[in-house]
Design a protein around this motif. Structure first.
Motif: not given
Length: 170
Positions: A72-73, A78-89, A96-100
């Motif tokens: 998760x860390x 990674x997502x903050x830099x490359x796909x911020x939409x995946x981090x629900x800040x 913040x992160x939901x990984x299925x």
């Protein structure tokens, strides 16, 4: 020339501000991960002090939690830099992160550190549970049903989460 310099200065500001924001957000999430890992460490320590025969399964359980949280860390970084939409800040840091499982499986195909962490976590979830898993879960449930036994660990965790929630990233 002066106009070009001013234009360059102003166009570079949002990027550096965004980088600083990502750094703050990553640090905030790191603090959440560290607090969570400490919480699980405290719970397993309390459990094995009461039930020493559960030491092996507690180590197995804690290792699985570490794999999950380290994935998760890395994913949030990674997502903050490359796909911020995946981090629900906009949510509390815990959400913040939901990984299925399908997300983890997809990440496991990568050849970088994130992929390696995803492979370990995916494999953890595919392997049969420890033979004493039920006994550990029962012992944890018993421990959690007696607030006085977990008071210090819970206060430490709650204080950490409270401090984290007060962190504001611009």
């Amino acid at each position: 020339m002066k106009r070009l310099m001013v234009t360059l200065l102003f166009t570079s500001l949002p990027l550096s501000a965004f980088a600083a924001d990502n750094s703050c957000l990553a640090g905030k999430y790191d603090a959440y991960i560290d607090a969570s890992l400490n919480w699980y460490q405290d719970l397993t320590t309390l459990t094995t002090s009461q039930y020493p025969e559960l030491e092996g399964v507690s180590t197995w359980f804690l290792q699985g939690r570490k794999h999950h949280f380290e994935l998760s860390r890395a994913a949030v970084h990674y997502y903050l830099e490359h796909d911020p939409s995946k981090v629900a800040i906009e949510q509390s840091v815990e959400g913040w992160l939901k990984l299925e499982q399908s997300d983890i499986k997809a990440l496991a195909k990568r050849d970088d550190q994130l992929g390696q962490l995803a492979k370990v976590t995916y494999n953890d979830r595919q392997t049969p549970p420890h033979e004493k898993n039920y006994e550990l879960r029962s012992a944890l449930a018993e421990l959690l049903s007696h607030p006085n036994k977990i008071d210090q660990a819970l206060q430490t965790y709650n204080q950490s989460i409270s401090q984290i929630s007060q962190t504001e990233c611009q």
